[in-house]
Design an enzyme around this catalytic site. Structure first.
Site, mmCIF file in Angstrom:
data_model
loop_
_atom_site.group_PDB
_atom_site.id
_atom_site.type_symbol
_atom_site.label_atom_id
_atom_site.label_comp_id
_atom_site.label_asym_id
_atom_site.label_seq_id
_atom_site.Cartn_x
_atom_site.Cartn_y
_atom_site.Cartn_z
ATOM 1 C CB ILE A 32 -0.850 -0.206 1.267
ATOM 2 C CG1 ILE A 32 -1.959 1.435 1.166
ATOM 3 C CG2 ILE A 32 -0.304 -0.209 3.375
ATOM 4 C CD1 ILE A 32 -2.904 0.722 2.222
ATOM 5 C CB SER A 33 1.860 4.002 -2.374
ATOM 6 O OG SER A 33 1.507 3.049 -3.400
#
Lengths: 804, 264
Positions: free
Chosen positions: B109-110
């Site tokens: 998840i960035s």
């Protein structure tokens, strides 16, 4: 010696031989396994871990050596046995721990995991090194012989491992060192001891079980191999083949999800054809188009390199380092008359020429194709042929070293001398092409330009800038090096080729109106300005002031992918704030971190216990300093020459794996012979003589250059390897004297000389590799040789004060 | 004495590791699975609002990044419970730090700055048809759905697609159109899209995505070395269909699996 003593000595010597072989074998096998399973930084740590094991073993002997000596055979037995099946168990456990390298710097859990893995990996090395040290302590009169046997054993272990890598998969490789340790335990077999009998039997069963049912390797999720395995699990990919060799593991996967085309431009209107992926050590090494005719590879015509092929349409093409054949299709698309492929990896060639021949449309076969197995640089040095297009395909990549340790990679093709050799192989109208991913701020392309300029100046080319063209699409810079001056007619032709591929001509300033792509963020000079500076009288100043190190790469400093400048860090932090780290080239920084970790580990595991031990002991302050200095210097000196010689071997043999194996084997063998010889001479005299020879031979090494490469390159590989071995052997032989002689001399001063020597030598060996690699990168390998010479020249002084 | 110290040390370490195991928190999804009701969903959105507000304040500032100024993007980030998109229990607590986090299968998840920056560059309008390549945890798609009603997202990793599918359902994001597939080819049946966002690194801009980008449309895509550094590129297609690119930032994303640009 009495018959009993003689028998014990023979047993000890054989155990040392086997365990030395086991340790070096374990080191090589772990490097091989980690290359496949982990991010490649980790294979680097194995060397440090192994050497740290030696250092820590000295401390173990310092504290527990005497009690071990009281039950000498028992201690030897258990040290060997624990290095067999139990070590295998520990190493497997270490490899199975869920380390996520991406979060190593952000998570204390992951950092803890990393430390735990290293500690577990350290154990077998510690056990083996303790055994050798214990034997040296027990047989004080035979230090030279035993140390020599240890070296020869290491050389043998190295060869056995490399040969085994042809037969065994990575999953089974650890059987080699663990079996050697098990055989060493058998030497101390005593049927009267129930525990020993049971231990040997259990370990045999453990090894046999592992041999039949090896544990599957856990591949880090960030490697392409892991991705392919995942796709295979969900039915989207299929493994076509897997092959092993000391040079690496090759996997070929087929998947409809593969769409790899490096640097295809915006004008590409269709997706690439169906592909296969070739993985080398778990990383993507190339893709193979599943096609039968060049037309199906039309997307390749939209890559920046295509321009060079069209400029010399119908010509003689040389593709250096081609893996999957995509550029061969490109050459055919552009109407090449003849195509020569040079590929250093025989496994890739075998796969392409036989296993995948049909599925790949026989791309590596045909009337127009000539395939050469060998190193591209060596090929350039020895070929009499001239080519219209030379494509440095193996040097094409998105990023040089950012986010990895690419900066540590030695590359003798992208040096001024390498490009000079390539330039000489061009026909009068020939063009050399290399394309590399755009980076911000720029580095690769600028360094390529400075390296090319250096090459052209060495070739005494008038106005080198008139031989160079630089084009750019949204992904990459492509540099064309012409044998002749670029004419207005060439530029016109280039303009139309560039426009068809959404390329901008950056150099020469051509008034190209094509500006579809905007690169750069305004924080540094544009590519046009940078290139103009490099071609101007202010070049030196530009090189000095540029945020990255873009000085030309040379054979004596063959680190093209190293751009790191410490002084750039504050500027990067100021300009790019939180994103500065992402833009830095990390190879050199990681090296410094490894060096720091090595020093901290050394201090924590070796120096602190040493200080703790020596407190309150009256004897030995004088000899102690001498011992510390002496064996530390030997460690530094030996590693300095080892690193330099392996680098030179890589240059002459053109293969890093064979070079490292041959280099380590010859050095250990030579040093072993020297050490054996030293046991029959007066240690002081031998030492002085050996040091003089070492300094003299290393002085010759320093004075020699890479110049004779062309005639050496023309020799067959076997002759080259033999010649290099013979040249290395005298230095290796004399390098075997100081450790053995020093031990003999120091032993006369204190009973504890062996563990001290063992520890200090280990400590220096841990710190030296990253330290000298950093020195080679920031200065040249010549300075590493100087460091080695100074180390060996100084060791005499460590002995003098006490001698008086 | 030394043995006793060693034994004590060993037992302490064992006790610490055991206690850590016992105190493992459960994820938000676990809670929602156990009790899936409008009240439970509302509770998830109500939780950790202070941390979201702090995150928004951080994004608006210029501390270590370019400030995010798009109020709609900031409002979306302030509303969507990022902690519900983090799967690993030990990472849930860190959900609002400016960090990317693993979600398994080599995907992440960035970090919030990259997520917000890409959304700002994309400039989503309420009626835009938006295509996201790389659903991953589903966080970005959830944010996009706060800006537009027409969000389509594609994931290539089957378990991740299943997880995000369940997550969207449990959190009430049923309006997001999703499917398992190869993002390289886009979503031809739903094309053209006014906005395309690629949340994984690609080796090149996939030609099918260029074709599916509407005239006047905009695409944001990280292009570069997988697991290395990529350049965030904004692709603009004008009314005549001509394509222009702008190189904006350096970022780090996991690869678009399939078009990765591994080095040779």
């Amino acid at each position: 010696m009495t018959p009993t003593e003689s028998s014990l000595f023979r047993k000890s010597a054989f155990a040392v031989f086997l365990m030395s072989g086991a340790i070096i074998s374990l080191q090589l096998c772990l490097i091989r396994i980690l290359s496949v399973t982990r991010w490649y930084h980790f294979s680097f740590f194995v060397i440090s871990t192994a050497l740290l094991g030696f250092g820590v073993s000295g401390i173990v002997l310092l504290f527990a050596g005497r009690s071990m000596l009281r039950n000498y055979t028992g201690a030897c037995f258990w040290l060997c046995l624990l290095s067999s099946a139990p070590a295998l168990l520990v190493l497997n456990a270490a490899q199975s721990l869920p380390l996520d390298s991406q979060y190593l710097l952000h998570s204390t859990d992951q950092l803890g995991m990393f430390v735990l893995i290293n500690l577990l990996t350290l154990l077998p090395f510690l056990l083996g090194a303790t055994l050798i040290g214990l034997v040296l302590m027990n047989h004080r009169g035979h230090t030279g012989s035993l140390y020599g046997i240890s070296m020869v054993g290491s050389a043998a272990g190295s060869l056995i491992s490399v040969v085994s890598m042809y037969a065994l998969s990575e999953e089974r490789l650890l059987l080699i060192p663990c079996s050697l340790a098990w055989i060493a335990a058998l030497i101390w077999w005593d049927s009267k001891h129930v525990f020993r009998v049971t231990g040997v039997a259990l370990c045999f069963l453990g090894l046999a079980f592992f041999g039949f049912r090896p544990k599957a390797l856990v591949v880090e999720p960030y490697k392409t191999l892991s991705l392919m395995q995942r796709w295979a699990e969900q039915g989207d990919a299929r493994c076509l083949l897997t092959q092993h060799s000391p040079r690496g593991r090759v996997d070929v996967y087929e998947s409809h999800l593969l769409h790899y085309t490096l640097f295809a431009g915006l004008n590409a209107r269709q997706a690439p054809p169906p592909e296969l992926a070739i993985l080398r050590d778990g990383n993507l090494a190339g893709t193979v188009f599943k096609i039968q005719t060049p037309d199906a590879a039309a997307i390749m015509d939209q890559t920046p390199s295509a321009v060079a092929y069209h400029l010399t349409s119908g010509g003689n093409v040389l593709i250096l380092g081609e893996s999957g054949g995509a550029n061969v299709w490109l050459a055919r698309l552009a109407g090449a008359r003849r195509i020569t492929i040079v590929q250093p990896d025989p496994m890739i060639l075998k796969v392409m020429k036989s296993d995948l021949a049909n599925i790949s449309g026989n791309v590596f076969a045909g009337q127009d194709i000539s395939v050469v197995e060998g190193d591209p640089r060596i090929f350039l040095e020895q070929t009499p042929e001239r080519f219209d297009t030379i494509h440095l395909a193996s040097e094409e990549e998105m990023a040089a070293g950012t986010g990895g340790i690419g900066g540590l990679h030695e590359d003798f093709l992208l040096t001024a001398e390498g490009l000079r050799a390539a330039f000489r192989c061009l026909s009068p109208s020939g063009v050399l092409v290399i394309t590399r991913g755009i980076q911000t701020p720029p580095r690769d392309s600028l360094k390529l330009l400075t390296t090319m300029l250096e090459a052209l100046n060495a070739e005494q080319v008038n106005a080198p800038k008139r031989h160079i063209v630089l084009t750019e699409n949204y992904l990459a810079d492509s540099i064309l090096l012409f044998r002749k001056d670029v004419t207005a007619e060439d530029i016109n032709k280039l303009k139309s080729l560039a426009e068809a591929r959404a390329l901008k001509i950056v150099w020469p300033p051509s008034g190209s109106a094509f500006a579809q792509n905007t690169t750069g963020d305004g924080q540094f000079p544009s590519m046009e300005e940078s290139v103009s500076s490099i071609f101007s009288a202010g070049k030196e100043r530009f090189l000095r002031d540029w945020v990255f190190d873009i000085r030309p790469a040379e054979d004596s400093r063959p680190f093209f992918r190293d751009f790191f400048r410490t002084r750039a860090m504050p500027w990067m932090q100021e300009v790019y704030q939180g994103q500065w780290f992402q833009r830095m080239e990390l190879g050199f920084a990681i090296l410094i971190v490894v060096c720091a970790i090595s020093i901290v580990s050394g201090v924590f595991f070796i120096l602190v216990p040493m200080i703790f031990w020596s407190r309150g002991r009256r004897s030995g302050k004088g000899w102690l300093k001498g011992t510390l200095g002496y064996f530390a210097l030997i460690g530094f000196g030996f590693m300095a020459f080892e690193i330099t010689l392996i680098s030179r071997l890589t240059f002459y043999l053109g293969d890093p794996v064979y070079s490292a194996t041959l280099g380590i084997t010859v050095l250990l063998l030579g040093a072993g012979l020297g050490s054996l010889r030293s046991s029959k001479t007066d240690p002081r005299q031998s030492l002085s003589r050996a040091c003089i020879f070492i300094v003299a031979i290393a002085g010759l090494l320093l004075a020699s250059t890479f110049a004779p490469v062309s005639w050496i390159a023309a020799l067959p590989f076997g002759i080259r390897a033999l010649l290099c071995s013979l040249l290395m052997l005298p230095l290796a032989y004399f390098m075997g004297f100081p450790f053995a002689c020093g031990l003999q001399i120091m032993r006369a001063r204190s009973e504890d000389a062996v563990p001290w020597a063992w520890s200090m030598n280990g400590f220096a060996s841990v710190v030296a590799p990253p330290l000298f690699t950093a020195l080679a990168m920031s200065a040249t390998f010549q300075w590493v040789i100087v460091a080695g010479i100074v180390s060996y020249a100084l060791i005499q002084f460590c002995l003098k004060p006490s001698a008086k | 004495m030394n043995r006793r110290i060693l034994l004590a040390l060993f037992l302490t370490l064992l006790a610490i590791s055991c206690s850590k195991t016992e105190q493992r928190p459960v994820t938000t999804l676990d809670t929602l699975r156990a009790n899936h009701s409008p009240q439970a969903i509302a509770a998830v959105f109500a939780a950790r609002q202070k941390e979201r507000a702090d995150l928004v304040a951080f994004l608006k500032s210029s501390s270590g990044h370019e400030p995010i100024t798009d109020s709609r993007v900031l409002a979306a980030i302030g509303h969507v419970p990022r902690h519900a998109f983090v799967d690993f229990p030990h990472l849930v607590e860190r959900a609002y730090l400016n960090r990317s986090m693993p979600i398994g299968y080599g995907q992440t998840i960035s970090n919030p700055v990259d997520v917000a920056t890409m959304m700002q560059l994309l400039d989503v309008q309420p009626d835009d048809k938006v295509l996201e390549i790389g659903t991953g945890s589903g966080y970005q798609a959830a944010l996009l759905s706060e800006l537009s009603k027409h969000v389509f997202t594609i994931e290539i990793v089957k378990p991740l697609e299943q997880q995000s599918d369940e997550r969207f359902h449990l959190l009430g994001y049923d309006g997001i159109q999703r499917r398992l597939g190869d993002g390289y080819y886009g979503w031809q049946d739903q094309a053209p899209f006014q906005k395309i966002i690629v949340t994984c690194a690609a080796g090149h801009i996939p030609p099918p995505l260029l074709q599916q980008l509407a005239a006047g449309g905009r695409m944001v895509i990280p292009v570069g070395d997988p697991y290395g550094v990529q350049r965030l590129i904004v692709v603009m297609k004008d009314a005549s269909g001509e394509v222009r690119t702008e190189d904006r930032y350096s970022v780090r994303f996991v690869p678009m699996t399939g078009s990765g640009a591994g080095s040779q």
